[in-house]
Design an enzyme around this catalytic site. Structure first.
Site, PDB file in Angstrom:
ATOM      1  N   ALA A 125     -14.643  64.709  43.675  1.00 57.72           N
ATOM      2  CA  ALA A 125     -15.145  65.328  44.899  1.00 57.72           C
ATOM      3  C   ALA A 125     -15.008  66.844  44.886  1.00 57.72           C
ATOM      4  O   ALA A 125     -15.250  67.490  45.901  1.00 57.72           O
ATOM      5  CB  ALA A 125     -14.391  64.758  46.100  1.00 57.72           C
ATOM      6  N   ASN A 191      -6.930  60.230  44.612  1.00 54.92           N
ATOM      7  CA  ASN A 191      -7.008  60.228  43.148  1.00 54.92           C
ATOM      8  C   ASN A 191      -7.569  61.529  42.601  1.00 54.92           C
ATOM      9  O   ASN A 191      -7.312  61.900  41.460  1.00 54.92           O
ATOM     10  CB  ASN A 191      -7.799  59.020  42.627  1.00 54.92           C
ATOM     11  CG  ASN A 191      -9.256  59.023  43.044  1.00 54.92           C
ATOM     12  OD1 ASN A 191      -9.697  59.862  43.819  1.00 54.92           O
ATOM     13  ND2 ASN A 191     -10.001  58.064  42.532  1.00 54.92           N
ATOM     14  N   HIS A 221     -11.077  69.505  50.950  1.00 49.29           N
ATOM     15  CA  HIS A 221     -10.102  69.765  49.883  1.00 49.29           C
ATOM     16  C   HIS A 221      -9.871  71.264  49.799  1.00 49.29           C
ATOM     17  O   HIS A 221     -10.828  72.041  49.704  1.00 49.29           O
ATOM     18  CB  HIS A 221     -10.618  69.249  48.535  1.00 49.29           C
ATOM     19  CG  HIS A 221     -10.780  67.768  48.482  1.00 49.29           C
ATOM     20  ND1 HIS A 221      -9.778  66.921  48.067  1.00 49.29           N
ATOM     21  CD2 HIS A 221     -11.830  66.973  48.816  1.00 49.29           C
ATOM     22  CE1 HIS A 221     -10.205  65.673  48.141  1.00 49.29           C
ATOM     23  NE2 HIS A 221     -11.437  65.677  48.591  1.00 49.29           N
TER      24      HIS A 221
END
Length: 268
Positions: A125, A191, A221
């Site tokens: 991602a 992950n 993030h």
């Protein structure tokens, strides 16, 4: 359309289906020759045209594929990865939480070294992983990875035991520890921290903070790294997959990019 490469998809869940849809929409010259599932006798919807179902890693050898793309969850990484790499097929991993197991990671690296195949770890991602990896050629002092997701995205995970997800009214930190522990405890949601760690300073030095935010609509993030290269602050706000809020659309897009780059004449 001419086919320039054949791949196998391991897993036919949200990410696998999205990857297949994107390749079809983009009229990619990559062909999905097989889809690996736990039980091929069960019905599967929207399989790629011409793809066969397989359920045993030993069937990879007859698939004619040069790349195997895993999107089936942590337990699938070792059996399918070893089978692919030992046969000389490159293996791209989506469920990077498997690499909190050092012995497993080493087995796959050894299989790749023995056959000359490549173990591929896409950015998941994230973006900017190339910059973090480049920075690691010099000394890096610290890497922090903060993951902020809607409260509902943490449902069904250990987060529900740490914080009342249905009751919180503001962004709530419920976990702060190493990337190894984060990815092990939250294999679907965290992950991606393994990717940050492998690109930077490792699983046990990378710090991860997990946040449930009832007001959030995107998966965010934040990565902050400092070292001899300078300082890096990356932030990504990703739309979740429509069929799985724990995963980001960007995860599927990065897999498609990695696949298409194999047949592209110009690679970025």
């Amino acid at each position: 359309m001419s086919v320039s490469e054949t791949i196998v998809l391991v897993g036919w869940g949200a990410i696998g289906k999205r990857v297949a849809d994107l390749l079809a929409e983009r009229k990619s010259s990559v062909r999905i020759g097989a889809v690996a599932v736990r039980d091929r006798s069960a019905s599967r919807d929207r399989l790629p045209a011409g793809a066969v179902l397989i359920e045993n890693p030993a069937e990879l050898a007859a698939s004619g594929a040069s790349l195997v793309v895993e999107a089936a969850g942590r337990p699938s990484v070792l059996p399918w990865g070893e089978a692919a790499l030992s046969t000389g097929m490159d293996f791209a991993v989506s469920s990077t939480s498997a690499f909190v197991d050092d012995a497993l990671f080493q087995r796959l690296k050894d299989a790749a070294a023995a056959s000359g195949a490549k173990l591929i770890i896409p950015p998941g991602a994230l973006g900017g992983i190339d910059a973090l990896s480049a920075a690691s050629r010099l000394s890096i002092e610290s890497v922090e990875h903060r993951i902020i997701k809607p409260a509902k995205a943490w449902a069904g995970t250990q987060a529900a035991q740490l914080v009342p997800l249905d009751e919180i009214s503001e962004a709530t930190v419920f976990f702060t520890d190493t990337a190894r522990k984060a990815a092990d405890a939250f294999p679907q949601n965290a992950n991606v921290a393994v990717i940050t760690s492998l690109a930077g300073i490792g699983l046990d030095r990378t710090r991860v903070t997990l946040v449930a935010d009832p007001a959030a609509r995107l998966n965010t993030h934040e990565i902050i790294a400092e070292g001899d290269f300078g300082r890096m602050h990356l932030r990504f706000e990703n739309g979740p997959l429509a069929t799985n809020p724990k995963s980001s659309e960007m995860t599927a897009l990065n897999l498609v990019r990695a696949i298409e780059n194999r047949v592209a004449t110009t690679v970025i």
